[in-house]
Scaffold this motif. Structure first.
Motif, PDB file in Angstrom:
ATOM      1  N   LEU A 158       0.832  -1.206   0.000  1.00 45.61           N
ATOM      2  CA  LEU A 158       0.000   0.000   0.000  1.00 45.61           C
ATOM      3  C   LEU A 158       0.864   1.251   0.000  1.00 45.61           C
ATOM      4  N   GLY A 162       0.111   1.744  -3.594  1.00 47.66           N
ATOM      5  CA  GLY A 162      -1.252   2.219  -3.374  1.00 47.66           C
ATOM      6  C   GLY A 162      -2.297   1.145  -3.506  1.00 47.66           C
ATOM      7  N   HIS A 163      -1.914  -0.093  -3.774  1.00 46.60           N
ATOM      8  CA  HIS A 163      -2.898  -1.169  -3.865  1.00 46.60           C
ATOM      9  C   HIS A 163      -2.283  -2.474  -3.364  1.00 46.60           C
ATOM     10  N   GLY A 193      -4.129   5.966  -2.414  1.00 44.52           N
ATOM     11  CA  GLY A 193      -2.996   6.636  -3.029  1.00 44.52           C
ATOM     12  C   GLY A 193      -1.666   6.003  -2.706  1.00 44.52           C
ATOM     13  N   THR A 194      -0.689   6.305  -3.510  1.00 39.66           N
ATOM     14  CA  THR A 194       0.660   5.814  -3.276  1.00 39.66           C
ATOM     15  C   THR A 194       1.395   6.743  -2.323  1.00 39.66           C
ATOM     16  N   ARG A 195       2.568   6.329  -1.892  1.00 47.49           N
ATOM     17  CA  ARG A 195       3.371   7.167  -1.004  1.00 47.49           C
ATOM     18  C   ARG A 195       3.770   8.459  -1.705  1.00 47.49           C
ATOM     19  N   GLU A 197       2.182   9.980  -4.166  1.00 46.32           N
ATOM     20  CA  GLU A 197       1.014  10.841  -4.302  1.00 46.32           C
ATOM     21  C   GLU A 197       0.696  11.548  -3.001  1.00 46.32           C
ATOM     22  N   TYR A 198       0.846  10.806  -1.899  1.00 48.16           N
ATOM     23  CA  TYR A 198       0.559  11.406  -0.598  1.00 48.16           C
ATOM     24  C   TYR A 198       1.558  12.522  -0.281  1.00 48.16           C
ATOM     25  N   SER A 203      -2.950  12.838  -3.693  1.00 55.73           N
ATOM     26  CA  SER A 203      -3.450  11.487  -3.481  1.00 55.73           C
ATOM     27  C   SER A 203      -4.885  11.316  -3.899  1.00 55.73           C
ATOM     28  N   ASN A 209      -2.380   3.631  -9.640  1.00 56.67           N
ATOM     29  CA  ASN A 209      -1.701   3.124  -8.462  1.00 56.67           C
ATOM     30  C   ASN A 209      -2.357   3.603  -7.177  1.00 56.67           C
ATOM     31  N   ARG A 210      -3.664   3.428  -7.038  1.00 53.48           N
ATOM     32  CA  ARG A 210      -4.326   3.762  -5.791  1.00 53.48           C
ATOM     33  C   ARG A 210      -5.529   2.853  -5.615  1.00 53.48           C
TER      34      ARG A 210
END
Length: 230
Positions: A158, A162-163, A193-195, A197-198, A203, A209-210
């Motif tokens: 995650l 993100g998934h 969201g991905t790291r 994106e955050y 995000s 990728n979320r």
């Protein structure tokens, strides 16, 4: 987009999933049980040794008593005024005393031999128990390390992509309730969201990728049944 493909069986057939954690607690279990067994074995060894000494002392006492009784019977048999009836009686007494002595001697020897065999098996028994405890400790810690490995992988995937895909634990694994709660959080889209994106503050934007928010958008791979055990 969530990943619905079949996940490979990461390390589920390896019994040492988290080597440091499992060996640590396995050694604690093994040392505690092994030392307890060793102390008990040492006490049993000492008790058997003391019993053998008592038996040997008893055998020496019986031998002395038998020799004195034999001398008395021989003396009575050699009295000049013995009647045939008295002589026959003395001979019967001699046979009875000898039979009792031989019976007691054989019983003492058998008991000492039995104690020696028992004492011989004490050390192998302690070593075997220690080995059993070690193997059992590996199996026991595997039921803890396995679920921790699975849930840690959820968070890593995650965080990085993100998934993630949830998977069921085995029936005898620990942390069933915790795993179920984590599955529900993933299914409900609580991790979005991905790291990257955050960190970039992006995000909420659409992307592959979320995790999609909302249970209706989640694929069948996130069915609550997958959070249970086999």
């Amino acid at each position: 987009m969530t990943n619905t493909g079949k996940r490979p069986n990461f390390g589920r057939r390896k019994y040492l999933i988290n080597r440091k954690f499992q060996l640590k607690w396995t050694l604690i279990i093994t040392l505690a049980g092994g030392l307890s067994a060793a102390v008990f074995g040492a006490l049993l060894w000492q008790a058997i040794a003391e019993q053998n000494v008592l038996i040997q002392d008893d055998s020496k006492t019986e031998l002395k008593l038998w020799k004195k009784s034999r001398d008395v019977v021989v003396l009575l048999l050699n009295l000049p005024n013995n009647t045939p009836k008295e002589t026959a009686k003395y001979k019967e007494d001699y046979k009875s005393l000898r039979a009792d002595f031989e019976k007691s001697k054989a019983a003492n020897e058998a008991l000492i031999a039995s104690n020696s065999r028992l004492r011989f098996w004490i050390i192998p028994a302690v070593l075997a128990l220690t080995l059993v405890l070690f193997v059992w400790g590996v199996f026991l810690t595997h039921r803890v390390a396995g679920p921790l490995f699975v849930m840690t992988r959820y968070f890593k995937e995650l965080n990085e992509t993100g998934h993630t895909d949830v998977r069921p634990l085995r029936k005898n694994d620990s942390f069933q309730s915790m795993h179920g709660v984590l599955c529900e959080l993933i299914e409900n889209g609580s991790f979005v969201g991905t790291r990257d994106e955050y960190l970039s503050g992006d995000s909420t934007e659409e992307g592959d990728n979320r995790v999609v928010v909302g249970s209706t958008a989640l694929p069948k791979a996130y069915s609550p049944k997958r959070c249970g055990y086999h």
